[in-house]
Design a protein around this motif. Structure first.
Motif, PDB file in Angstrom:
ATOM      1  N   GLY A  30       0.824  -1.202   0.000  1.00  0.00           N
ATOM      2  CA  GLY A  30       0.000   0.000   0.000  1.00  0.00           C
ATOM      3  C   GLY A  30       0.853   1.245   0.000  1.00  0.00           C
ATOM      4  O   GLY A  30       2.088   1.169   0.071  1.00  0.00           O
ATOM      5  N   GLY A  31       0.191   2.395  -0.076  1.00  0.00           N
ATOM      6  CA  GLY A  31       0.876   3.677  -0.065  1.00  0.00           C
ATOM      7  C   GLY A  31       0.732   4.347   1.292  1.00  0.00           C
ATOM      8  O   GLY A  31      -0.365   4.392   1.856  1.00  0.00           O
ATOM      9  N   VAL A  32       1.847   4.848   1.836  1.00  0.00           N
ATOM     10  CA  VAL A  32       1.842   5.530   3.130  1.00  0.00           C
ATOM     11  C   VAL A  32       2.724   6.764   3.040  1.00  0.00           C
ATOM     12  O   VAL A  32       3.906   6.662   2.711  1.00  0.00           O
ATOM     13  N   CYS A  33       2.150   7.935   3.309  1.00  0.00           N
ATOM     14  CA  CYS A  33       2.911   9.189   3.360  1.00  0.00           C
ATOM     15  C   CYS A  33       3.797   9.359   2.129  1.00  0.00           C
ATOM     16  O   CYS A  33       4.994   9.657   2.238  1.00  0.00           O
ATOM     17  N   GLY A  34       3.249   9.130   0.945  1.00  0.00           N
ATOM     18  CA  GLY A  34       3.972   9.363  -0.297  1.00  0.00           C
ATOM     19  C   GLY A  34       4.953   8.282  -0.688  1.00  0.00           C
ATOM     20  O   GLY A  34       5.728   8.451  -1.625  1.00  0.00           O
ATOM     21  N   ARG A  35       4.955   7.153   0.009  1.00  0.00           N
ATOM     22  CA  ARG A  35       5.859   6.049  -0.297  1.00  0.00           C
ATOM     23  C   ARG A  35       5.071   4.760  -0.488  1.00  0.00           C
ATOM     24  O   ARG A  35       4.001   4.590   0.088  1.00  0.00           O
ATOM     25  N   VAL A  36       5.600   3.864  -1.310  1.00  0.00           N
ATOM     26  CA  VAL A  36       4.971   2.563  -1.541  1.00  0.00           C
ATOM     27  C   VAL A  36       5.657   1.545  -0.637  1.00  0.00           C
ATOM     28  O   VAL A  36       6.888   1.489  -0.576  1.00  0.00           O
ATOM     29  N   VAL A  37       4.864   0.745   0.053  1.00  0.00           N
ATOM     30  CA  VAL A  37       5.396  -0.226   1.000  1.00  0.00           C
ATOM     31  C   VAL A  37       4.900  -1.619   0.640  1.00  0.00           C
ATOM     32  O   VAL A  37       3.715  -1.807   0.351  1.00  0.00           O
ATOM     33  N   ALA A  38       5.795  -2.601   0.646  1.00  0.00           N
ATOM     34  CA  ALA A  38       5.441  -3.993   0.378  1.00  0.00           C
ATOM     35  C   ALA A  38       5.902  -4.861   1.536  1.00  0.00           C
ATOM     36  O   ALA A  38       7.019  -4.709   2.033  1.00  0.00           O
ATOM     37  N   CYS A  39       5.038  -5.755   1.974  1.00  0.00           N
ATOM     38  CA  CYS A  39       5.333  -6.668   3.074  1.00  0.00           C
ATOM     39  C   CYS A  39       5.753  -8.005   2.470  1.00  0.00           C
ATOM     40  O   CYS A  39       4.930  -8.734   1.916  1.00  0.00           O
ATOM     41  N   PHE A 105       1.941  -0.139  10.565  1.00  0.00           N
ATOM     42  CA  PHE A 105       3.273   0.411  10.327  1.00  0.00           C
ATOM     43  C   PHE A 105       3.158   1.888   9.977  1.00  0.00           C
ATOM     44  O   PHE A 105       2.256   2.298   9.241  1.00  0.00           O
ATOM     45  N   ARG A 106       4.093   2.673  10.492  1.00  0.00           N
ATOM     46  CA  ARG A 106       4.172   4.080  10.076  1.00  0.00           C
ATOM     47  C   ARG A 106       5.632   4.474   9.897  1.00  0.00           C
ATOM     48  O   ARG A 106       6.525   3.915  10.541  1.00  0.00           O
ATOM     49  N   PHE A 107       5.862   5.438   8.984  1.00  0.00           N
ATOM     50  CA  PHE A 107       7.211   5.956   8.794  1.00  0.00           C
ATOM     51  C   PHE A 107       7.558   6.896   9.943  1.00  0.00           C
ATOM     52  O   PHE A 107       6.694   7.606  10.471  1.00  0.00           O
TER      53      PHE A 107
END
Length: 200
Positions: A30-39, A105-107
Motif C-alpha cells: 500500500g501507499g503511506v505518506c507518499g511512499r509505496v510499502v510492500a510486506c 506500520f508508520r514511517f
C-alpha cells in the motif's frame, strides 16, 4: 503516461531483498505518506520494502526499524493491507498462528524528502475475531473494516465483515462484528473499495 521500471536497490549485506521481490506472489502492499510499502518474506521472516517516488534514484530499500519493533511485532505472510490514518495496516496471513494477527506500520518521518525516509515503526493491533487469509481491508467513512477471506482454523470461507473500533483510544481498540452487511458470496483473494460508501 506510461509505466516505468525502477531498479531494486540491493545493499552489500541485503541480497535477500532482490530475491524476495523476484519471488513475491501474494503479499500486502500500500501507499503511506507518499511512499509505496510492500510486506515481503525472505525465507526466514517477514520484512518491509519501500519505494520513494520523491527519490526514485534510491530505488527499493528495506525499511529500517531503529526501535526494534520489527522483532517485537507479529506479521504474517500473504496478508492483506490498507492505508489508514497515515499507517499501513496489515492483517491475517500465514502460517496459521498468524491468521488473526493485525499490526500497523508508520514511517518515522511524514516527509518523504528526508535522508532516512525508509525508517519506520510497527505497533501490534488487537487480533481479528476470525482468521481471514486472502481477505481484504477497506476504509469507509474513516472506519477500518476487514472482509471475507478463508478461516484456515476451520476451513470456512467467510462472507462477513468486522470493524476496528477504537473510539480514538488505542488502548480500547478491538475488532467487532458488523451484522448489518454481508458480501454477495464468501470470497478470498479479493479486493474491496469504498466509492465512497459503497463496498465492491
Amino acid at each position: 503516461r506510461q509505466w516505468t521500471r525502477h531498479r531494486i536497490h540491493v545493499g552489500p549485506t541485503d541480497s535477500g531483498l532482490l530475491r524476495a521481490m523476484e519471488n513475491a506472489a501474494f503479499f500486502a502492499a500500500g501507499g503511506v505518506c507518499g511512499r509505496v510499502v510492500a510486506c515481503l518474506f525472505d525465507g526466514a521472516r517477514t520484512f518491509l520494502a519501500a519505494f520513494n517516488p520523491a527519490l526514485p534514484e534510491d530505488g527499493w530499500q528495506r525499511v529500517e526499524f531503529p526501535d526494534g519493533s520489527d522483532r517485537e511485532v507479529c506479521v504474517g505472510q500473504s496478508s492483506c493491507a490498507v492505508s489508514f490514518r497515515n499507517e499501513l495496516v496489515v492483517a491475517s496471513g500465514r502460517p496459521s498462528p498468524m491468521g488473526r494477527v493485525a499490526a500497523a506500520f508508520r514511517f518515522t518521518s511524514g516527509n518523504a524528502d528526508t535522508e532516512h525516509w525508509n525508517r519506520g515503526s510497527w505497533r501490534q493491533l488487537p487480533q481479528l475475531n476470525h482468521s481471514r487469509v486472502g481477505g481484504a481491508l477497506v476504509v469507509v467513512e474513516g472506519r477500518l473494516y476487514a472482509t471475507g477471506g478463508v478461516d484456515e482454523e476451520t476451513g470456512e470461507f467467510r462472507d462477513d465483515f468486522e470493524r476496528l473500533s477504537d473510539n480514538g483510544e488505542e488502548r480500547s481498540a478491538q475488532w467487532t462484528s458488523v451484522p448489518w452487511v454481508k458480501m454477495p458470496r464468501a470470497l478470498h483473494a479479493h479486493e474491496c473499495h469504498a466509492l465512497p460508501t459503497l463496498m465492491v
